[in-house]
Design a protein around this motif. Sequence first.
Motif, PDB file in Angstrom:
ATOM      1  N   ALA A  82       1.020  -4.661   0.958  1.00  0.00           N
ATOM      2  CA  ALA A  82       1.734  -4.281   2.180  1.00  0.00           C
ATOM      3  C   ALA A  82       0.951  -3.241   2.962  1.00  0.00           C
ATOM      4  O   ALA A  82       0.819  -3.308   4.183  1.00  0.00           O
ATOM      5  CB  ALA A  82       3.120  -3.738   1.822  1.00  0.00           C
ATOM      6  N   ARG A  83       0.420  -2.290   2.228  1.00  0.00           N
ATOM      7  CA  ARG A  83      -0.336  -1.237   2.883  1.00  0.00           C
ATOM      8  C   ARG A  83      -1.590  -1.798   3.553  1.00  0.00           C
ATOM      9  O   ARG A  83      -1.944  -1.407   4.672  1.00  0.00           O
ATOM     10  CB  ARG A  83      -0.700  -0.184   1.833  1.00  0.00           C
ATOM     11  N   SER A  84      -2.255  -2.694   2.869  1.00  0.00           N
ATOM     12  CA  SER A  84      -3.468  -3.297   3.430  1.00  0.00           C
ATOM     13  C   SER A  84      -3.164  -4.039   4.716  1.00  0.00           C
ATOM     14  O   SER A  84      -3.938  -4.001   5.672  1.00  0.00           O
ATOM     15  CB  SER A  84      -4.071  -4.299   2.444  1.00  0.00           C
ATOM     16  N   LEU A  85      -2.039  -4.719   4.708  1.00  0.00           N
ATOM     17  CA  LEU A  85      -1.694  -5.538   5.866  1.00  0.00           C
ATOM     18  C   LEU A  85      -1.581  -4.678   7.124  1.00  0.00           C
ATOM     19  O   LEU A  85      -2.057  -5.051   8.190  1.00  0.00           O
ATOM     20  CB  LEU A  85      -0.370  -6.253   5.596  1.00  0.00           C
TER      21      LEU A  85
END
Lengths: 334, 334
Positions: A57-60
């Motif tokens: 999620a953070r990467s997205l």
Amino acid sequence: VARLAAAATIRDVARRAGVSMATVSRALNGHPSVTVETRARVQSAAAELHFTPSGAARSLITRRTQTVAALLPELQGEVLSELIRGIEVAARAQGLHLLVSSVGRDDDMPALLRSLSGRIDGLIVMPPSGAALPALPPASRAVLLEAADAALPSFQVDHHGGATAMTRHLLAQGHRHIAFIAGPAHDAGAAERLRGFRDAVAAAPGVTTQVLDGDFSERSGHAAGQAIVALAERPSAVFAAGDLMAVGCLAAFAEAGLDVPRDIALAGFDDIPMARYLRPALTTVRMPIAELGALALRRLADDIAAGDVPAVPSRHTVATEVVVRASCAHVPRQ
Amino acid sequence: VARLAAAATIRDVARRAGVSMATVSRALNGHPSVTVETRARVQSAAAELHFTPSGAARSLITRRTQTVAALLPELQGEVLSELIRGIEVAARAQGLHLLVSSVGRDDDMPALLRSLSGRIDGLIVMPPSGAALPALPPASRAVLLEAADAALPSFQVDHHGGATAMTRHLLAQGHRHIAFIAGPAHDAGAAERLRGFRDAVAAAPGVTTQVLDGDFSERSGHAAGQAIVALAERPSAVFAAGDLMAVGCLAAFAEAGLDVPRDIALAGFDDIPMARYLRPALTTVRMPIAELGALALRRLADDIAAGDVPAVPSRHTVATEVVVRASCAHVPRQ
DNA sequence: CTGAAAGCGCTTACAG
DNA sequence: CTGAAAGCGCTTACAG
């Protein structure tokens, strides 16, 4: 049937701490504008729930994966582990994860790169010996190892310089007839070593040489050693372009009753772990493999940190070192 | 300032192909309910835009990252590369990416695991020698290497069996006085090798033994070799718990004028690459390291495929093999 | 067979 | 200092 517990999300933490998800995010990421009390409440809620943010999620949202990939050929044991070690340690120092994948000559590089899309921030590529450089996606950050390209930063071992230095060492010891056991012609590093040898002897008048074919295997070194023994005019020194070939050559000399270094001097290239344990211990050229990997990783990390500004391509060469051991002795002038 | 091109998204492809994002997704993922024409239109649009789906976005929704991590200690060169090779090849066969990280004894394992959260589907853990097993997140799939735990599947080399087999080999050759150079006590594998040696000689009446301390280093093997040479009653065979110690021991014997195997037999454990190039070539125990890694990966992949059903813990032991070379000769019966 | 909509779990302007 | 809302780029029931 029992089930694995689902991991807590930022929403669970927010509920438990009685704040919004935004505040949880800010508190946990060290954003300055959060009260100490709020932060404490969020932190304990997160701890109680064993919350760890989802990397996906953070990467997205951040468009950073904190991960780089190293695409490496199937290397000899020690070189591979040294290289991975160098890259890995440097990566950890930068807070980056390391994805490794070996790539054979007939592996589907494009498919591999596609499957990596959105999972990495950049990659280090070392093409298999003799293979063409794969087409990299235009948007990808990449650094090349042991290869060069006009568009990308690259790091290479100074094979030419190493071979030149070793050859000069042999010349300085008084050798005037030197045999060279070459590596496979399709290998760029091997070709550079041969060129280095040739350049060094070209600068020394009155030196005769002999180049024998090899393929970096012990077997080919053994065959070359036998050929050297059978030579009408035997060289006083042999420079093998790879340590394993030197090992084979040494065995051939022993079988022929030749003493190294008394009857003939022997030098290698690579400084494999075995080199110092041979009898006699092998004079050779050491390559800073771990350093090479670390340099590449740091350059990659810098380029990633630069954001979407294209990297300025540049070539870097890392120096080698002649390691003198017992297999080369001084030749008294006649 | 020039910018790196932004990658195309599924929305761009949808627009270009004149269909919805859902259809693009289905067409590209091989969903059966898509017309051949629609699929073709989507595929060419994707190709024209060089579209590759974002791994991060896909992971977020599918809850699969197609990635596993291997947390490995700082190993000797060859073992590390063999292990990584075994794991990597098996991972690729399963369509999984491999994240590698070395973990020292004082590294912050919990922090590492946290940073991996949401980035991997499971992990292979090999704890550093003598280190306690780190607490793994309850929701994580894990397989242990060279360690055991009641709650997790584990794969271990049969150190005990290998040492027993080698000892029996020496006994079968007629040796009745055998020295054993042990590895460090804190290392579980080393302890198992010692136990294997002891168990094998305990079953052979009238055999005398001598256990010397070592730490797997060549240096400690050299010291042990010197001690053995100085012994009042010299053993007829020496079994070093690690090849590097055998190398040191061999050097000590050579210095003392002892011929191996005529005066004394020597065996090692590990089958490092150097073993076969020693003079005499070293009899030793080979461990299927790559196989160990491959087995662990496949088990992990199976557990991941099983979904959220907890894995049934189980211990697996992989067999070793005695490799007979010149350093051990038959002892004629007196 | 295809589309509109919801939602995966985060972060970050934008308000207040 | 904190919250509501939008949105990162996908996938997948749910309709039609």
